[in-house]
Design a protein around this motif. Sequence first.
Motif, PDB file in Angstrom:
ATOM      1  N   GLU A  36       1.243  -1.414   0.099  1.00  0.00           N
ATOM      2  CA  GLU A  36      -0.007   0.285  -0.137  1.00  0.00           C
ATOM      3  C   GLU A  36       0.752   1.789   0.084  1.00  0.00           C
ATOM      4  O   GLU A  36       0.221   2.276  -0.741  1.00  0.00           O
ATOM      5  CB  GLU A  36      -1.042  -0.469   1.028  1.00  0.00           C
ATOM      6  CG  GLU A  36      -2.271  -1.047   1.275  1.00  0.00           C
ATOM      7  CD  GLU A  36      -2.968  -0.817   0.126  1.00  0.00           C
ATOM      8  OE1 GLU A  36      -2.927   0.119  -0.517  1.00  0.00           O
ATOM      9  OE2 GLU A  36      -3.194  -1.328  -1.087  1.00  0.00           O
ATOM     10  N   VAL A  37       2.072   1.280   0.936  1.00  0.00           N
ATOM     11  CA  VAL A  37       2.896   2.227   0.566  1.00  0.00           C
ATOM     12  C   VAL A  37       3.672   2.335  -0.971  1.00  0.00           C
ATOM     13  O   VAL A  37       3.480   3.570  -0.713  1.00  0.00           O
ATOM     14  CB  VAL A  37       3.876   2.047   1.520  1.00  0.00           C
ATOM     15  CG1 VAL A  37       4.939   3.040   1.274  1.00  0.00           C
ATOM     16  CG2 VAL A  37       3.097   2.023   2.667  1.00  0.00           C
ATOM     17  N   ARG A  38       3.728   1.228  -1.464  1.00  0.00           N
ATOM     18  CA  ARG A  38       4.202   2.292  -2.490  1.00  0.00           C
ATOM     19  C   ARG A  38       3.172   2.353  -3.508  1.00  0.00           C
ATOM     20  O   ARG A  38       3.303   3.148  -4.442  1.00  0.00           O
ATOM     21  CB  ARG A  38       4.454   0.011  -3.069  1.00  0.00           C
ATOM     22  CG  ARG A  38       5.360   0.039  -4.870  1.00  0.00           C
ATOM     23  CD  ARG A  38       5.243  -1.194  -5.826  1.00  0.00           C
ATOM     24  NE  ARG A  38       6.524  -2.009  -5.269  1.00  0.00           N
ATOM     25  CZ  ARG A  38       5.833  -2.776  -3.807  1.00  0.00           C
ATOM     26  NH1 ARG A  38       4.634  -3.435  -4.015  1.00  0.00           N
ATOM     27  NH2 ARG A  38       7.191  -3.340  -3.525  1.00  0.00           N
ATOM     28  N   ARG A  39       2.072   1.677  -3.422  1.00  0.00           N
ATOM     29  CA  ARG A  39       0.666   2.338  -3.997  1.00  0.00           C
ATOM     30  C   ARG A  39       1.094   3.486  -4.210  1.00  0.00           C
ATOM     31  O   ARG A  39       1.081   4.784  -4.970  1.00  0.00           O
ATOM     32  CB  ARG A  39      -0.261   2.051  -3.864  1.00  0.00           C
ATOM     33  CG  ARG A  39      -2.111   1.513  -4.704  1.00  0.00           C
ATOM     34  CD  ARG A  39      -2.871   1.697  -3.824  1.00  0.00           C
ATOM     35  NE  ARG A  39      -2.872   2.592  -3.073  1.00  0.00           N
ATOM     36  CZ  ARG A  39      -2.908   4.149  -2.807  1.00  0.00           C
ATOM     37  NH1 ARG A  39      -3.353   4.410  -3.580  1.00  0.00           N
ATOM     38  NH2 ARG A  39      -3.130   4.392  -1.629  1.00  0.00           N
ATOM     39  N   ALA A  40       0.767   4.220  -3.098  1.00  0.00           N
ATOM     40  CA  ALA A  40       0.966   5.159  -2.569  1.00  0.00           C
ATOM     41  C   ALA A  40       2.240   6.207  -2.886  1.00  0.00           C
ATOM     42  O   ALA A  40       1.761   7.927  -3.501  1.00  0.00           O
ATOM     43  CB  ALA A  40       0.540   5.970  -0.969  1.00  0.00           C
TER      44      ALA A  40
END
Length: 403
Positions: free
Chosen positions: A88-92
């Motif tokens: 999720e951090v990568r997505r953001a």
Amino acid sequence: MTSQQQPTPGQRVERLRRAAGLSRERLANLSGLSATTVKFIENGRRSLTLRAAQQLAPQLGVRDLGDLFGPSVSLSLDGRASHPAVHEVRRALTAWHIVLDGEPESIDYLRGAIDSAWQTWHTSRHQRTAAGDVLPGLLDTTQRAARLHSGDERRASLALLAQAYHLAQAYLAWHGDRELVWLTVDRGMAAALDADDPLAIAQASWYAAHLLRAVGRGDEALERLREARGLIEPRVAEGGTEWAEMLADLHLCAALTRARTGDQGAWSDWDAARLVVDRALPDGFVGLRTRVSRPLVDVYAIMCAVDLGDPDEAQRRAHTLDPATIPSTERRGRHYVELARSADLEGAREATLHLLGRADATSPETVRFSPAAQEMVTRLCHEAPAAIRGEALDLARRIGTTD
């Protein structure tokens, strides 16, 4: 030659170094490691990690890492512990807000959200899980604000966006893709430069220096830190505590960077940081985001001594530092890991295991994701005396270290 007679990875490094006509000091300088680290790898007091092998190989003329590890060692690319929120951090981090509407959050709201996230990072025993929970939303919110605000509010929101990227770097440093860590550094510096804020630029330089040092580019790290000090030093007298805090932190980062390359000049930078904290910051001062304080200066002294290969000096300085005074659970956990490294340098297996246990009790995720802690736990499982090997195996199971 039988498998029992195969040279160890350390012996292989030493043979290749001698064949290349390099001294330990020269190999250390070329590879970005400290001379002490090279010495301990060669004599078997420190394991040859994949990262160290990658730094040493080009200087030794090695193209296949099997030439360093030998045929009896298998390397898994899947063994690095990762955190479930990385996706999720990568997505953001890789989302682009091409079309935006609505109103941005206020600067006061953004500052409060950033400060709260850093406070949680330093006070939670499970700081990576806590950060992973808030980072995706925090990145989205600050990215939107930087696009939608204008004028001075845009500059302020850009400086806060840089802080969001810095927190992402801290979260990803031990278990994210290296490319993602570079992305946070680059985005953080770009936001700080767009903000045209000297303090934000210096902070971004501090974070960049940590990554440059980690990949063996210590000289570049020191140059970035020198440039950042040039922005901060003229403003310390009139700028207030946050400027003095930043200057001290830049000196501490330089001290650790020099220590990692075996440079005794580390103590000069450490002394400079100590003087700034003693003279320009009030008693009891604790920085919100990096926890600059008198106890943290002492923590850095111990880290420098360990990296300079001087466990006696590390223990001397640790003797007067009460870990309870370190104003960050995460830094306290890392402090115990550093003390374990000092004990490990002396071959004190029982003390190493005890200190790693203290680190685990203080901050389990610090031990679970610290490469140094994982390496020590793995070696203890194989090399510790039988009387404590069971305890080492228990710790390995708790932190998810695999054989």
